[in-house]
Design a protein around this motif. Structure first.
Motif: not given
Length: 235
Positions: A98-105, A117-120, A124-134, A136-139
């Protein structure tokens, strides 16, 4: 990190094969003269359960242990489905997070081993989808790709980010896949409706189609176990 291509499936085909599929918005034809050019359409019903869900976007990622993983964004950006596609003949479902973000990207740039790197959508801005462990979206404070942010990889090298400001279209296309049989009577045309995105794995020639009713594969069975043949032939 191997580069993966996004675009139309490119196959050398006779003019007659192209003519058979006239009327399709996009066409993925088959060449029957060479067995290595034969392809098979795999439907969502023949794949793990999560492949039957509608998706927003997807991308391929090579892991440090040599696997190829397909990530599919689902449920308006709140779920990331994970598929091990190392062997296209035996796609494995690795669950979802499950991802915690403002919407589709949309996935707009590769960050190497770090992730994407993802763009909402909707500004609604950008974030990093970190794949090094579980996953997750990181602002990241100060991240603003609209103002020419320079991305730097883990090893300090500058990443090519020319795709950052390219709009990712949400229009769909219908595909008709011409599958040739052992005899002309076995030839058939199969349709995949409302394809949002296609991604091709250059290692095996497998193309993934994200459509209205789930995930499809266009496989090259003769090359699944011998990807170097595909690579040496130039696809």
């Amino acid at each position: 990190m191997k580069a993966h291509l996004v675009g139309k499936l490119l196959v050398n085909v006779p003019r007659m094969a192209l003519a058979i599929a006239l009327g399709a918005t996009s066409v993925a034809p088959l060449a029957s003269a060479n067995p290595s050019n034969a392809i098979v359409l795999v439907r969502p019903t023949d794949l793990p359960t999560l492949a039957k869900q509608n998706g927003e976007a997807m991308f391929l990622h090579d892991t440090s242990d040599g696997r190829t993983v397909l990530y599919v964004e689902q449920r308006d950006g709140t779920q990331l489905a994970i598929f091990d596609v190392t062997d296209p003949a035996h796609v494995k479902g690795n669950g979802s997070v499950q991802l915690n973000g403002p919407g589709p990207f949309d996935f707009v740039a590769n960050l190497g081993k770090r992730g994407k790197l993802v763009r909402f959508r909707g500004g609604q801005g950008e974030a990093v989808l970190d794949l090094r462990n579980i996953p997750m979206l990181l602002k990241v404070p100060g991240l603003d790709t609209q103002n020419s942010t320079i991305l730097v990889a883990d090893d300090g090298s500058r990443l090519a980010a020319q795709a950052l400001n390219a709009a990712v279209g949400q229009s769909t296309r219908d595909y008709k896949v011409f599958q040739s049989g052992e005899s002309p009577s076995d030839d058939r045309v199969m349709e995949v409706k409302q394809v949002r995105q296609e991604v091709t794995n250059p290692d095996t020639g497998t193309t993934f189609l994200l459509a209205e009713n789930g995930l499809y594969l266009i496989r090259r069975p003769a090359l699944d176990a011998a990807p170097e043949v595909y690579q040496n032939s130039g696809g």
